[in-house]
Design a protein around this motif. Structure first.
Motif, PDB file in Angstrom:
ATOM      1  N   GLU A  43     -10.336 -13.307 -39.268  1.00 20.23           N
ATOM      2  CA  GLU A  43     -11.074 -14.569 -39.145  1.00 20.23           C
ATOM      3  C   GLU A  43     -12.219 -14.496 -38.137  1.00 20.23           C
ATOM      4  O   GLU A  43     -13.131 -15.311 -38.178  1.00 20.23           O
ATOM      5  CB  GLU A  43     -10.119 -15.706 -38.750  1.00 20.23           C
ATOM      6  N   THR A  44     -12.166 -13.526 -37.248  1.00 21.99           N
ATOM      7  CA  THR A  44     -13.227 -13.401 -36.245  1.00 21.99           C
ATOM      8  C   THR A  44     -14.514 -12.960 -36.940  1.00 21.99           C
ATOM      9  O   THR A  44     -14.500 -12.022 -37.736  1.00 21.99           O
ATOM     10  CB  THR A  44     -12.822 -12.384 -35.164  1.00 21.99           C
ATOM     11  N   LEU A  45     -15.599 -13.638 -36.627  1.00 21.31           N
ATOM     12  CA  LEU A  45     -16.885 -13.315 -37.252  1.00 21.31           C
ATOM     13  C   LEU A  45     -17.617 -12.227 -36.478  1.00 21.31           C
ATOM     14  O   LEU A  45     -17.527 -12.155 -35.255  1.00 21.31           O
ATOM     15  CB  LEU A  45     -17.776 -14.561 -37.306  1.00 21.31           C
ATOM     16  N   ILE A  46     -18.334 -11.423 -37.225  1.00 22.99           N
ATOM     17  CA  ILE A  46     -19.202 -10.410 -36.626  1.00 22.99           C
ATOM     18  C   ILE A  46     -20.638 -10.852 -36.869  1.00 22.99           C
ATOM     19  O   ILE A  46     -21.052 -11.071 -38.005  1.00 22.99           O
ATOM     20  CB  ILE A  46     -18.954  -9.016 -37.247  1.00 22.99           C
ATOM     21  N   GLY A  47     -21.376 -11.019 -35.775  1.00 22.08           N
ATOM     22  CA  GLY A  47     -22.783 -11.404 -35.885  1.00 22.08           C
ATOM     23  C   GLY A  47     -23.646 -10.175 -36.114  1.00 22.08           C
ATOM     24  O   GLY A  47     -23.236  -9.054 -35.868  1.00 22.08           O
ATOM     25  N   ARG A  48     -24.831 -10.440 -36.590  1.00 16.28           N
ATOM     26  CA  ARG A  48     -25.777  -9.345 -36.850  1.00 16.28           C
ATOM     27  C   ARG A  48     -27.167  -9.806 -36.435  1.00 16.28           C
ATOM     28  O   ARG A  48     -27.510 -10.963 -36.600  1.00 16.28           O
ATOM     29  CB  ARG A  48     -25.728  -8.893 -38.299  1.00 16.28           C
ATOM     30  N   LYS A  49     -27.931  -8.865 -35.917  1.00 20.54           N
ATOM     31  CA  LYS A  49     -29.273  -9.205 -35.449  1.00 20.54           C
ATOM     32  C   LYS A  49     -30.211  -9.495 -36.618  1.00 20.54           C
ATOM     33  O   LYS A  49     -31.183 -10.222 -36.471  1.00 20.54           O
ATOM     34  CB  LYS A  49     -29.825  -8.079 -34.576  1.00 20.54           C
ATOM     35  N   GLN A  50     -29.919  -8.880 -37.771  1.00 18.10           N
ATOM     36  CA  GLN A  50     -30.695  -9.118 -38.989  1.00 18.10           C
ATOM     37  C   GLN A  50     -29.801  -8.821 -40.185  1.00 18.10           C
ATOM     38  O   GLN A  50     -28.705  -8.295 -40.017  1.00 18.10           O
ATOM     39  CB  GLN A  50     -31.945  -8.235 -39.009  1.00 18.10           C
ATOM     40  N   ASP A  57     -24.699  -0.915 -33.200  1.00 21.57           N
ATOM     41  CA  ASP A  57     -25.400  -1.469 -32.038  1.00 21.57           C
ATOM     42  C   ASP A  57     -26.103  -2.779 -32.373  1.00 21.57           C
ATOM     43  O   ASP A  57     -26.441  -3.553 -31.474  1.00 21.57           O
ATOM     44  CB  ASP A  57     -26.422  -0.461 -31.490  1.00 21.57           C
ATOM     45  N   GLU A  58     -26.346  -3.018 -33.662  1.00 24.24           N
ATOM     46  CA  GLU A  58     -27.017  -4.249 -34.088  1.00 24.24           C
ATOM     47  C   GLU A  58     -26.007  -5.323 -34.513  1.00 24.24           C
ATOM     48  O   GLU A  58     -26.384  -6.354 -35.058  1.00 24.24           O
ATOM     49  CB  GLU A  58     -27.984  -3.943 -35.228  1.00 24.24           C
ATOM     50  N   LEU A  59     -24.725  -5.053 -34.271  1.00 26.86           N
ATOM     51  CA  LEU A  59     -23.663  -6.008 -34.580  1.00 26.86           C
ATOM     52  C   LEU A  59     -23.017  -6.487 -33.285  1.00 26.86           C
ATOM     53  O   LEU A  59     -23.083  -5.805 -32.274  1.00 26.86           O
ATOM     54  CB  LEU A  59     -22.590  -5.349 -35.458  1.00 26.86           C
ATOM     55  N   PHE A  60     -22.350  -7.648 -33.350  1.00 28.61           N
ATOM     56  CA  PHE A  60     -21.632  -8.134 -32.171  1.00 28.61           C
ATOM     57  C   PHE A  60     -20.508  -9.071 -32.601  1.00 28.61           C
ATOM     58  O   PHE A  60     -20.601  -9.763 -33.607  1.00 28.61           O
ATOM     59  CB  PHE A  60     -22.579  -8.847 -31.197  1.00 28.61           C
ATOM     60  N   ILE A  61     -19.414  -9.017 -31.856  1.00 31.08           N
ATOM     61  CA  ILE A  61     -18.306  -9.941 -32.084  1.00 31.08           C
ATOM     62  C   ILE A  61     -18.752 -11.314 -31.607  1.00 31.08           C
ATOM     63  O   ILE A  61     -19.274 -11.448 -30.499  1.00 31.08           O
ATOM     64  CB  ILE A  61     -17.043  -9.487 -31.317  1.00 31.08           C
ATOM     65  N   ILE A  62     -18.560 -12.315 -32.454  1.00 27.24           N
ATOM     66  CA  ILE A  62     -18.876 -13.687 -32.062  1.00 27.24           C
ATOM     67  C   ILE A  62     -17.650 -14.218 -31.313  1.00 27.24           C
ATOM     68  O   ILE A  62     -16.642 -14.572 -31.923  1.00 27.24           O
ATOM     69  CB  ILE A  62     -19.240 -14.544 -33.292  1.00 27.24           C
ATOM     70  N   GLY A  78     -16.576  -3.106 -41.236  1.00 27.70           N
ATOM     71  CA  GLY A  78     -15.392  -2.270 -41.421  1.00 27.70           C
ATOM     72  C   GLY A  78     -14.908  -1.549 -40.185  1.00 27.70           C
ATOM     73  O   GLY A  78     -14.909  -0.323 -40.133  1.00 27.70           O
ATOM     74  N   HIS A  79     -14.511  -2.263 -39.185  1.00 28.73           N
ATOM     75  CA  HIS A  79     -13.953  -1.670 -37.966  1.00 28.73           C
ATOM     76  C   HIS A  79     -12.647  -2.375 -37.632  1.00 28.73           C
ATOM     77  O   HIS A  79     -12.381  -3.472 -38.108  1.00 28.73           O
ATOM     78  CB  HIS A  79     -14.905  -1.841 -36.769  1.00 28.73           C
ATOM     79  N   ILE A  80     -11.836  -1.742 -36.792  1.00 29.30           N
ATOM     80  CA  ILE A  80     -10.670  -2.402 -36.205  1.00 29.30           C
ATOM     81  C   ILE A  80     -11.036  -2.630 -34.744  1.00 29.30           C
ATOM     82  O   ILE A  80     -11.476  -1.712 -34.045  1.00 29.30           O
ATOM     83  CB  ILE A  80      -9.403  -1.528 -36.321  1.00 29.30           C
ATOM     84  N   TYR A  81     -10.882  -3.869 -34.297  1.00 28.17           N
ATOM     85  CA  TYR A  81     -11.290  -4.248 -32.947  1.00 28.17           C
ATOM     86  C   TYR A  81     -10.063  -4.446 -32.073  1.00 28.17           C
ATOM     87  O   TYR A  81      -9.055  -5.006 -32.514  1.00 28.17           O
ATOM     88  CB  TYR A  81     -12.106  -5.544 -32.989  1.00 28.17           C
ATOM     89  N   GLU A 102     -17.086   1.396 -27.506  1.00 26.76           N
ATOM     90  CA  GLU A 102     -17.371   0.028 -27.067  1.00 26.76           C
ATOM     91  C   GLU A 102     -18.157  -0.708 -28.150  1.00 26.76           C
ATOM     92  O   GLU A 102     -18.961  -0.116 -28.880  1.00 26.76           O
ATOM     93  CB  GLU A 102     -18.179   0.068 -25.765  1.00 26.76           C
ATOM     94  N   PHE A 103     -17.895  -2.003 -28.265  1.00 28.63           N
ATOM     95  CA  PHE A 103     -18.555  -2.837 -29.277  1.00 28.63           C
ATOM     96  C   PHE A 103     -19.106  -4.078 -28.587  1.00 28.63           C
ATOM     97  O   PHE A 103     -18.447  -4.669 -27.730  1.00 28.63           O
ATOM     98  CB  PHE A 103     -17.543  -3.230 -30.364  1.00 28.63           C
ATOM     99  N   ASN A 104     -20.304  -4.477 -28.944  1.00 33.76           N
ATOM    100  CA  ASN A 104     -20.941  -5.648 -28.328  1.00 33.76           C
ATOM    101  C   ASN A 104     -20.207  -6.938 -28.689  1.00 33.76           C
ATOM    102  O   ASN A 104     -19.637  -7.066 -29.780  1.00 33.76           O
ATOM    103  CB  ASN A 104     -22.395  -5.780 -28.812  1.00 33.76           C
TER     104      ASN A 104
END
Length: 198
Positions: A43-50, A57-62, A78-81, A102-104
């Motif tokens: 359910e956690t959303l992943i944001g994207r710069k575009q 590096d252009e993705l981030f956990i919201i 497609g990652h496990i956080y 590490e993930f943003n």
């Protein structure tokens, strides 16, 4: 010592597919100890710069969509956080099985949340507007278009104005008959427009 290569690889190549995609074998299941599988929330959303990104590096956990679970996945990447707490547990208990990067993450604006939500919406399947047509319909459509083209060619060699006009009118009728079966193609519509303007 390195394990022997398996004689058969599972569908998709993932080791868990030996179990999840094959027929159940009660005899083998009886001999095995219990196997557990993590069912991770997504359910956690992943944001994207575009829209199109070139790397993580252009993705981030919201962070404001995070459910609070220490291990989770997302619908859109497609990652496990893992949280720092989960990472520490794995490093202490199963260090040989894990590798972390590490993930943003950040608190997202409503616009970023909406953008992430729109990205994961299922795409509408394209509807074929001509799916209902039968083979006979297609043959008749092609027949009318073919006749119209022949009549246009004929009109150019007709000797009198009256015979030219007759050929043109018959071509228009053929195109209109074709149009009753399905929407005319671009080229055919242009031809009909040209003929009716005369």
């Amino acid at each position: 010592m390195e394990a022997d290569k398996p004689k058969i690889y599972p569908a998709g190549g993932e080791p868990e597919n030996y179990i999840s995609t094959r027929k159940h074998n009660a005899e083998i299941a009886e001999k095995m100890e219990a196997i557990w599988c993590l069912k991770l929330d997504k359910e956690t959303l992943i944001g994207r710069k575009q829209k199109n990104v070139s790397g993580r590096d252009e993705l981030f956990i919201i962070e404001n969509s995070w459910t609070g679970n220490d291990i989770f996945i997302s619908k859109s990447a497609g990652h496990i956080y893992l949280t720092e707490k989960a990472k520490k547990w794995f490093e202490e208990n199963l260090p040989e099985f894990v590798n972390f990067r590490e993930f943003n993450s950040k608190i997202a604006t409503q616009q970023e949340i909406d953008f992430a939500s729109d990205y994961i919406k299922p795409k509408q399947a394209k509807v074929d507007p001509f799916a209902h047509l039968t083979e006979k319909d297609w043959k008749n459509y092609q027949k009318f278009i073919g006749q119209a083209n022949k009549l246009v060619v004929k009109s150019k060699s007709d000797k009198t104005e009256k015979s030219k006009l007759t050929s043109i009118n018959k071509a228009i009728d053929c195109l209109k008959s074709a149009e009753q079966i399905r929407t005319l193609g671009k080229k055919e519509q242009e031809l009909l427009n040209r003929l009716t303007e005369k």
